[in-house]
Write a protein that holds these residues in place. Structure first.
Motif, PDB file in Angstrom:
ATOM      1  N   PRO A  50       0.820  -1.219   0.000  1.00 15.93           N
ATOM      2  CA  PRO A  50       0.000   0.000   0.000  1.00 15.93           C
ATOM      3  C   PRO A  50       0.853   1.267   0.000  1.00 15.93           C
ATOM      4  CG  PRO A  50      -0.865  -1.581   1.573  1.00 15.93           C
ATOM      5  CD  PRO A  50       0.461  -2.122   1.110  1.00 15.93           C
ATOM      6  N   ILE A  51       0.332   2.320  -0.592  1.00 18.52           N
ATOM      7  CA  ILE A  51       0.986   3.625  -0.604  1.00 18.52           C
ATOM      8  C   ILE A  51       0.834   4.279   0.773  1.00 18.52           C
ATOM      9  CG2 ILE A  51       0.972   5.923  -1.662  1.00 18.52           C
ATOM     10  CD1 ILE A  51      -0.201   4.677  -4.158  1.00 18.52           C
ATOM     11  N   GLY A  52       1.844   5.027   1.168  1.00 20.30           N
ATOM     12  CA  GLY A  52       1.736   5.839   2.373  1.00 20.30           C
ATOM     13  C   GLY A  52       2.289   5.216   3.638  1.00 20.30           C
ATOM     14  N   LEU A  53       2.942   4.051   3.547  1.00 18.51           N
ATOM     15  CA  LEU A  53       3.505   3.435   4.739  1.00 18.51           C
ATOM     16  C   LEU A  53       4.888   4.018   5.023  1.00 18.51           C
ATOM     17  CD1 LEU A  53       2.546  -0.335   4.320  1.00 18.51           C
ATOM     18  CD2 LEU A  53       1.128   1.620   4.984  1.00 18.51           C
ATOM     19  N   GLY A  54       5.208   4.169   6.275  1.00 17.98           N
ATOM     20  CA  GLY A  54       6.494   4.748   6.671  1.00 17.98           C
ATOM     21  C   GLY A  54       6.272   5.962   7.540  1.00 17.98           C
ATOM     22  N   GLU A  55       7.143   6.154   8.516  1.00 21.99           N
ATOM     23  CA  GLU A  55       6.976   7.207   9.512  1.00 21.99           C
ATOM     24  C   GLU A  55       8.184   8.141   9.511  1.00 21.99           C
ATOM     25  OE1 GLU A  55       4.096   7.471  11.494  1.00 21.99           O
ATOM     26  OE2 GLU A  55       3.460   5.998  10.006  1.00 21.99           O
ATOM     27  N   PHE A  68      10.304   3.957   6.064  1.00 21.71           N
ATOM     28  CA  PHE A  68      10.042   2.558   5.743  1.00 21.71           C
ATOM     29  C   PHE A  68      11.335   1.792   5.515  1.00 21.71           C
ATOM     30  CE2 PHE A  68       8.630  -1.154   3.458  1.00 21.71           C
ATOM     31  CZ  PHE A  68       7.437  -1.472   4.070  1.00 21.71           C
ATOM     32  N   GLU A  69      12.273   2.406   4.779  1.00 22.40           N
ATOM     33  CA  GLU A  69      13.528   1.698   4.539  1.00 22.40           C
ATOM     34  C   GLU A  69      14.364   1.575   5.802  1.00 22.40           C
ATOM     35  OE1 GLU A  69      12.736   4.760   3.417  1.00 22.40           O
ATOM     36  OE2 GLU A  69      14.459   5.688   2.397  1.00 22.40           O
ATOM     37  N   ALA A  70      14.172   2.506   6.753  1.00 20.33           N
ATOM     38  CA  ALA A  70      14.908   2.408   8.015  1.00 20.33           C
ATOM     39  C   ALA A  70      14.407   1.234   8.842  1.00 20.33           C
ATOM     40  CB  ALA A  70      14.764   3.707   8.803  1.00 20.33           C
ATOM     41  N   THR A  71      13.079   1.029   8.867  1.00 19.50           N
ATOM     42  CA  THR A  71      12.552  -0.114   9.603  1.00 19.50           C
ATOM     43  C   THR A  71      12.902  -1.426   8.901  1.00 19.50           C
ATOM     44  OG1 THR A  71      10.395   0.154   8.510  1.00 19.50           O
ATOM     45  CG2 THR A  71      10.680   1.201  10.644  1.00 19.50           C
ATOM     46  N   LEU A  72      12.940  -1.398   7.569  1.00 18.90           N
ATOM     47  CA  LEU A  72      13.392  -2.588   6.839  1.00 18.90           C
ATOM     48  C   LEU A  72      14.838  -2.915   7.183  1.00 18.90           C
ATOM     49  CD1 LEU A  72      12.062  -2.449   3.147  1.00 18.90           C
ATOM     50  CD2 LEU A  72      11.649  -4.233   4.843  1.00 18.90           C
ATOM     51  N   ALA A  73      15.694  -1.901   7.195  1.00 17.34           N
ATOM     52  CA  ALA A  73      17.101  -2.123   7.530  1.00 17.34           C
ATOM     53  C   ALA A  73      17.236  -2.667   8.947  1.00 17.34           C
ATOM     54  CB  ALA A  73      17.892  -0.829   7.369  1.00 17.34           C
ATOM     55  N   HIS A  74      16.486  -2.087   9.880  1.00 21.34           N
ATOM     56  CA  HIS A  74      16.481  -2.574  11.261  1.00 21.34           C
ATOM     57  C   HIS A  74      16.110  -4.049  11.304  1.00 21.34           C
ATOM     58  CE1 HIS A  74      14.380  -2.283  15.483  1.00 21.34           C
ATOM     59  NE2 HIS A  74      15.383  -3.126  15.476  1.00 21.34           N
ATOM     60  N   ALA A  75      15.050  -4.410  10.597  1.00 18.57           N
ATOM     61  CA  ALA A  75      14.580  -5.791  10.591  1.00 18.57           C
ATOM     62  C   ALA A  75      15.609  -6.732   9.979  1.00 18.57           C
ATOM     63  CB  ALA A  75      13.258  -5.887   9.822  1.00 18.57           C
ATOM     64  N   GLN A 107      10.003   6.721  -1.370  1.00 19.48           N
ATOM     65  CA  GLN A 107      10.509   8.090  -1.563  1.00 19.48           C
ATOM     66  C   GLN A 107      10.178   8.911  -0.329  1.00 19.48           C
ATOM     67  OE1 GLN A 107       8.417   8.683  -5.271  1.00 19.48           O
ATOM     68  NE2 GLN A 107      10.287   8.457  -6.479  1.00 19.48           N
ATOM     69  N   GLY A 108      11.166   9.587   0.214  1.00 24.09           N
ATOM     70  CA  GLY A 108      10.964  10.345   1.438  1.00 24.09           C
ATOM     71  C   GLY A 108      10.650   9.463   2.626  1.00 24.09           C
ATOM     72  N   GLY A 109      11.047   8.198   2.543  1.00 27.35           N
ATOM     73  CA  GLY A 109      10.778   7.266   3.621  1.00 27.35           C
ATOM     74  C   GLY A 109       9.388   6.680   3.606  1.00 27.35           C
ATOM     75  N   ILE A 110       8.602   6.969   2.550  1.00 27.73           N
ATOM     76  CA  ILE A 110       7.205   6.542   2.459  1.00 27.73           C
ATOM     77  C   ILE A 110       7.009   5.715   1.192  1.00 27.73           C
ATOM     78  CG2 ILE A 110       4.807   7.347   2.299  1.00 27.73           C
ATOM     79  CD1 ILE A 110       5.740   9.910   3.747  1.00 27.73           C
ATOM     80  N   THR A 111       6.263   4.642   1.296  1.00 25.51           N
ATOM     81  CA  THR A 111       6.034   3.784   0.126  1.00 25.51           C
ATOM     82  C   THR A 111       5.219   4.535  -0.921  1.00 25.51           C
ATOM     83  OG1 THR A 111       4.063   2.834   1.194  1.00 25.51           O
ATOM     84  CG2 THR A 111       6.132   1.670   1.481  1.00 25.51           C
TER      85      THR A 111
END
Length: 398
Positions: A233-238, A244-251, A300-304
């Motif tokens: 979905p569009i709009g995921l990430g805080e 979003f990519e930061a939480t992916l990297a963490h995971a 983009q911008g941390g958001i899907t």
């Protein structure tokens, strides 16, 4: 700690040679049809003893759901899942009473806690990931039902043997349409068609040769896993710290043996000029916007942004090898360590479902966070955009 996620919270438990391992999921929505049969396939893909390329430890990894389910449906209460350890050989690790094994967590765990598991890697062992994979299977089923999310990972390199698209990126070439089409249609069935879990037959054969070379030399070799998330979905990430990519990297970097993470064009993208790297927008047939290319990797911008998300995770060579290694005892006395434990000569074929599971946990948690934001916004008066600003209809996340 041992808990991951904000709204979809997963806690794993167990050591490599205790009675069992598993997880507790808190925050799974009620009403999800769920049985052990939904979870077992991913655990079976992760388990040891699958082929000559993996450790011979014989574990069936049969999961039992202990709580949170009634009549095959989630109750909204914590879901407990457990998997027994059956093929334990603690005596294989008696030498770790004297020596901290090179590149293992024996020394760091001892210094941190003042005590360590007496056999295997304890919580640092890859057996801890069973709980992650079980929880990821639950998240994945929910996401598939409500949003059509598809997650497929595959082995993209072993040692210096790489899929052609990686070689092109390293040469500074933009990601081509052939690779984009490959990601659009790749299935888990295609990935699992070969024991290497590399979907390119020619590359897979070279990978098998490299892994067997390491095994015959009582050595090990590293590699990488690439993962694609479709229909996210569009709009995921805080923004800003939980992009979003930061939480992916963490995971991904929380997975044992990982040493690197890149998303989209990654490090190869640093060699591509901006005018070729930028992802231009276009209007799709349904009136929404898409991008012509996808060097951004769907974020983009941390958001899907609605495009496919793809990333790559690097895994080091397994630290347990059967060669004698010069090292020192815990007291600092020189000595030789000859490990007897069973090990994978290369972890990446078995890491594929682990990467998929952690990706599912990230999407699930961020999806619930965004759903919460949207639901709370509906309780307020609608936003009014000034007339001089182009009013773009918000993209629903479901």
């Amino acid at each position: 700690m041992s808990t991951f996620g904000e709204l979809f919270r997963v806690t794993t438990y167990g050591e490599s040679h205790c009675k069992g391992v598993g997880c507790i999921i808190d925050g799974c929505p009620p009403g999800l049809p769920l049985t052990e049969d939904d979870v077992q396939p991913q655990l079976s893909r992760r388990r040891p003893g699958q082929s000559a390329l993996t450790t011979p430890r014989d574990e069936k990894d049969r999961v039992t759901i202990m709580s949170g389910i009634e009549f095959g449906t989630t109750l909204g209460t914590p879901i407990g899942m457990t998997v027994p350890n059956q093929d334990q050989r603690p005596h294989d690790y008696s030498e770790t009473d004297l020596y901290p094994r090179p590149s293992h967590a024996d020394w760091t765990y001892l210094k941190k806690y003042g005590v360590k598991a007496s056999s295997g890697g304890g919580r640092a062992s890859a057996r801890e990931t069973i709980g992650r994979v079980a929880a990821g299977a639950v998240a994945e089923k929910y996401l598939k039902i409500v949003a059509g999310v598809e997650i497929v990972a595959f082995v993209s390199s072993v040692g210096k043997v790489e899929l052609p698209y990686l070689e092109a990126l390293e040469d500074g070439q933009p990601i081509g349409k052939d690779f984009s089409n490959f990601l659009d249609h790749l299935t888990r069935e295609q990935v699992d068609a070969d024991v290497t879990r590399c979907p390119d037959p020619a590359t897979s054969e070279r990978m098998k040769e490299r892994i067997m070379q390491a095994k015959e030399a009582n050595d090990s070799v590293g590699g990488s896993v690439t993962c694609i998330i479709r229909n996210c979905p569009i709009g995921l990430g805080e923004p800003c710290f939980d992009k979003f990519e930061a939480t992916l990297a963490h995971a991904m970097l929380s997975i044992p043996a990982t040493k690197g993470f890149e998303i989209g064009s990654g490090f190869g993208g640093t060699k591509i000029p901006g005018h070729l790297h930028n992802d231009a927008f276009y209007r799709k047939a349904d009136g929404s916007l898409g991008t012509v290319t996808n060097h951004s990797g769907g974020i983009q911008g941390g958001i899907t942004n609605g495009e496919h998300i793809y990333f790559r995770v690097a895994f080091k060579p397994p630290a347990t090898i059967s060669q004698a290694q010069q090292t020192v005892t815990y007291d600092g006395e020189s000595g030789t360590l000859a490990a007897r434990g069973r090990h994978d000569p290369c972890v990446v074929p078995r890491a594929v479902p682990i990467v998929e599971a952690m990706a599912a946990l990230v999407v699930m948690d961020q999806f619930l966070i965004q759903q919460s934001r949207q639901a709370s916004a509906t309780l307020l008066a609608p936003l009014h955009t000034p007339h001089h600003v182009l009013q773009a209809k918000p993209q629903p996340t479901v």
